[in-house]
Design an enzyme around this catalytic site. Structure first.
Site, PDB file in Angstrom:
ATOM      1  N   ARG A   1       0.820  -1.219   0.000  1.00  0.00           N
ATOM      2  CA  ARG A   1       0.000   0.000   0.000  1.00  0.00           C
ATOM      3  C   ARG A   1       0.853   1.267   0.000  1.00  0.00           C
ATOM      4  O   ARG A   1       0.363   2.361  -0.284  1.00  0.00           O
ATOM      5  CB  ARG A   1      -0.986  -0.010   1.166  1.00  0.00           C
TER       6      ARG A   1
ATOM      7  N   TYR B   1     -14.861  21.701 -12.049  1.00  0.00           N
ATOM      8  CA  TYR B   1     -15.317  20.425 -12.634  1.00  0.00           C
ATOM      9  C   TYR B   1     -16.512  19.904 -11.820  1.00  0.00           C
ATOM     10  O   TYR B   1     -16.465  19.889 -10.578  1.00  0.00           O
ATOM     11  CB  TYR B   1     -14.130  19.466 -12.570  1.00  0.00           C
TER      12      TYR B   1
ATOM     13  N   ASP C   1      -6.973  22.839  -9.420  1.00  0.00           N
ATOM     14  CA  ASP C   1      -7.063  21.718 -10.344  1.00  0.00           C
ATOM     15  C   ASP C   1      -6.328  22.168 -11.608  1.00  0.00           C
ATOM     16  O   ASP C   1      -6.829  22.996 -12.374  1.00  0.00           O
ATOM     17  CB  ASP C   1      -8.540  21.402 -10.627  1.00  0.00           C
TER      18      ASP C   1
ATOM     19  N   LYS D   1      -5.728  12.472 -18.092  1.00  0.00           N
ATOM     20  CA  LYS D   1      -5.853  13.304 -19.296  1.00  0.00           C
ATOM     21  C   LYS D   1      -4.495  13.432 -20.003  1.00  0.00           C
ATOM     22  O   LYS D   1      -4.015  12.484 -20.567  1.00  0.00           O
ATOM     23  CB  LYS D   1      -6.426  14.659 -18.904  1.00  0.00           C
TER      24      LYS D   1
HETATM   25  C1  LIG Z   1     -10.647  19.383 -14.851  1.00  0.00           C
HETATM   26  C2  LIG Z   1     -10.815  17.978 -14.401  1.00  0.00           C
HETATM   27  N1  LIG Z   1     -10.415  17.651 -13.185  1.00  0.00           N
HETATM   28  C3  LIG Z   1     -10.541  16.396 -12.712  1.00  0.00           C
HETATM   29  C4  LIG Z   1     -11.114  15.415 -13.480  1.00  0.00           C
HETATM   30  C5  LIG Z   1     -11.298  14.050 -12.901  1.00  0.00           C
HETATM   31  O1  LIG Z   1     -10.367  13.183 -13.370  1.00  0.00           O
HETATM   32  P1  LIG Z   1     -10.608  11.601 -13.452  1.00  0.00           P
HETATM   33  O2  LIG Z   1     -11.517  11.390 -14.619  1.00  0.00           O
HETATM   34  O3  LIG Z   1      -9.233  11.082 -13.631  1.00  0.00           O
HETATM   35  O4  LIG Z   1     -11.233  11.182 -12.174  1.00  0.00           O
HETATM   36  C6  LIG Z   1     -11.550  15.697 -14.768  1.00  0.00           C
HETATM   37  C7  LIG Z   1     -12.152  14.646 -15.598  1.00  0.00           C
HETATM   38  O5  LIG Z   1     -12.773  14.906 -16.610  1.00  0.00           O
HETATM   39  C8  LIG Z   1     -11.408  17.028 -15.235  1.00  0.00           C
HETATM   40  O6  LIG Z   1     -11.856  17.382 -16.455  1.00  0.00           O
END
Ligand SMILES: Cc1ncc(COP(=O)(O)O)c(C=O)c1O
Length: 401
Positions: free
Chosen positions: A61, A115, A187, A212
């Site tokens: 872990r 998001y 983010d 992404k």
């Molecule tokens: C700006 C942003 N932050 C976080 C996430 C979440 O990422 P994950 O899909 O890896 O959980 C996304 C997913 O689309 C996103 O567009």
């Protein structure tokens, strides 16, 4: 191979995490699968110098060299970071970070362009834990400052907003947050550290969905949170308490994607600029939302604070109804319809933010109130001329009822 620490980010993408003890004679760290880590004897097991520390075998872990290599490579890319925690998805990174910095009774300030699952987590689980969330307009710096009271503990930024692309004044918001005692989180999925270095601009924690751009091949989920020493230690303890761990196979895939991040982002940015500029000339388009475009909302802040872009932007259709938008999307042959971005392939999704916004209007200023239907494009590595021809097919289908 001796490691230099004075190189540029593009070089660090190539050298990061390649500690000889982890790679052995091969170039990238192999996949170290394992839950049990064995100790040589009782003395080794009970030794007080056998810490539960990064880079030390302990138990699955806590990760093993493949995960450590990825975390170290990401830390090297993030100026100001002491360490990087890995999580099984971007959402897991956001939720674990918020659960690290907030306690019952606190207030979280969240940018209104965040998001949607970040908003849902705040309004759902954080609310159940007695943590209140207040939303502020992404570009309203005085409004943000005026909202801060003694219960406010943290702020979550997202710049550009990944649907609507507002660029925030990150250094000013970071300064205010610090002066007023808030923990500041961003983010940074849109830009990655190649495009924006949040900790250098005064923020405390930089979160990314590695799913992404960093992984880049649409075949793995992961998230990260990078921070200076104090917050990294707290993130690490909370992640361990929550049992967060990523698989070594996934870490190897993300590390492989990381090596080509810059060439992919550079190409996608250049193609996105061509496609976005072409869309600006189309009569069916009311507004292109891309900070890359001179004259577009957020462009000046993007030029001031960012060192790169990506292929993700949105646009608003003029005088289109839902059926026309659906005809447009369904006519596309190169753009897949899917909720993601940052892969090698181009994607499209509809953008209808009005129902999820708390304080910012949609459509944005300068657009006729009747023009509400948007689309988001993630420009991949195809030839931009082919992508433009595909979008042309979409407009033709939109016109043909
Ligand atoms: C700006 C942003 N932050 C976080 C996430 C979440 O990422 P994950 O899909 O890896 O959980 C996304 C997913 O689309 C996103 O567009």
């Amino acid at each position: 191979m001796a490691k230099r620490t004075d190189t540029k980010l593009a070089t660090q993408l190539v050298t990061g995490g390649r500690t000889p003890e982890w790679t052995g004679p091969v170039v990238n760290p192999p996949v170290w699968r394992g839950s049990t880590h064995l100790y040589e004897n009782m003395a080794a097991l009970t030794s007080p110098s056998k810490p539960n520390a990064d880079g030390e075998f302990f138990y699955g872990r806590r990760g093993a060299p493949t995960q450590w290599a990825l975390a170290e490579a990401l830390t090297e890319l993030e100026p100001g970071a002491f360490g990087t925690m890995l999580y099984p998805s971007g959402v897991a990174a956001i939720s674990a970070t918020l659960l690290t910095v907030l306690a019952p009774g606190d207030v979280l300030l969240m940018t209104d362009n965040a998001y949607d699952p970040s908003r849902l987590f705040a309004r759902g689980m954080l609310n159940e834990f007695g943590i209140e969330t207040r939303f502020f307009a992404p570009s309203d710096v005085p409004g943000f400052e005026a909202m801060i009271d003694r219960r406010c503990r943290a702020v979550l930024l997202e710049s550009p907003g990944s649907l609507t692309m507002e660029v925030q004044d990150v250094p000013t918001l970071a300064r205010i947050a610090r002066e007023r005692g808030l923990v500041s989180i961003i983010d940074n999925t849109w830009a990655s550290p190649l495009g924006l270095q949040p900790l250098s601009l005064g923020l405390d924690i930089s979160v990314m969905s590695l799913t992404k751009h960093v992984a880049g091949h649409s075949d793995v989920m992961m998230g990260s949170a990078a921070a200076g020493e104090e917050w990294y230690g707290k993130l690490r303890r909370r992640a361990q308490a929550l049992g967060q761990v990523v698989s070594p196979d996934d870490a190897a895939l993300v590390l492989r994607g990381l090596r080509t991040l810059k060439v992919r982002l550079d190409q996608e940015t250049s193609s996105a600029l061509q496609v976005a500029s072409w869309l600006q000339t189309r009569p069916e388009v009311a507004l292109v939302l891309s900070p890359l475009l001179p004259g577009s909302p957020g462009h000046e802040l993007w030029r001031r604070d960012f060192t790169g872009g990506c292929g993700l932007f949105s646009f608003i259709l003029r005088k289109a109804d839902a059926a026309a938008r659906a005809r447009f999307v369904d006519a596309l042959e190169l753009f897949g319809i899917g909720y993601s971005f940052g892969g090698f392939e181009s994607l499209v999704i509809p953008v209808d933010p009005a129902p999820i916004r708390s304080v910012t209007p949609w459509p944005p200023g300068g657009v006729d109130a009747a023009d509400r239907l948007g689309l988001r494009l993630s420009i991949g590595l195809e030839d931009p001329a082919d992508l433009i021809a595909d979008l042309q097919r979409g407009f033709a289908a939109m016109a043909a009822e």
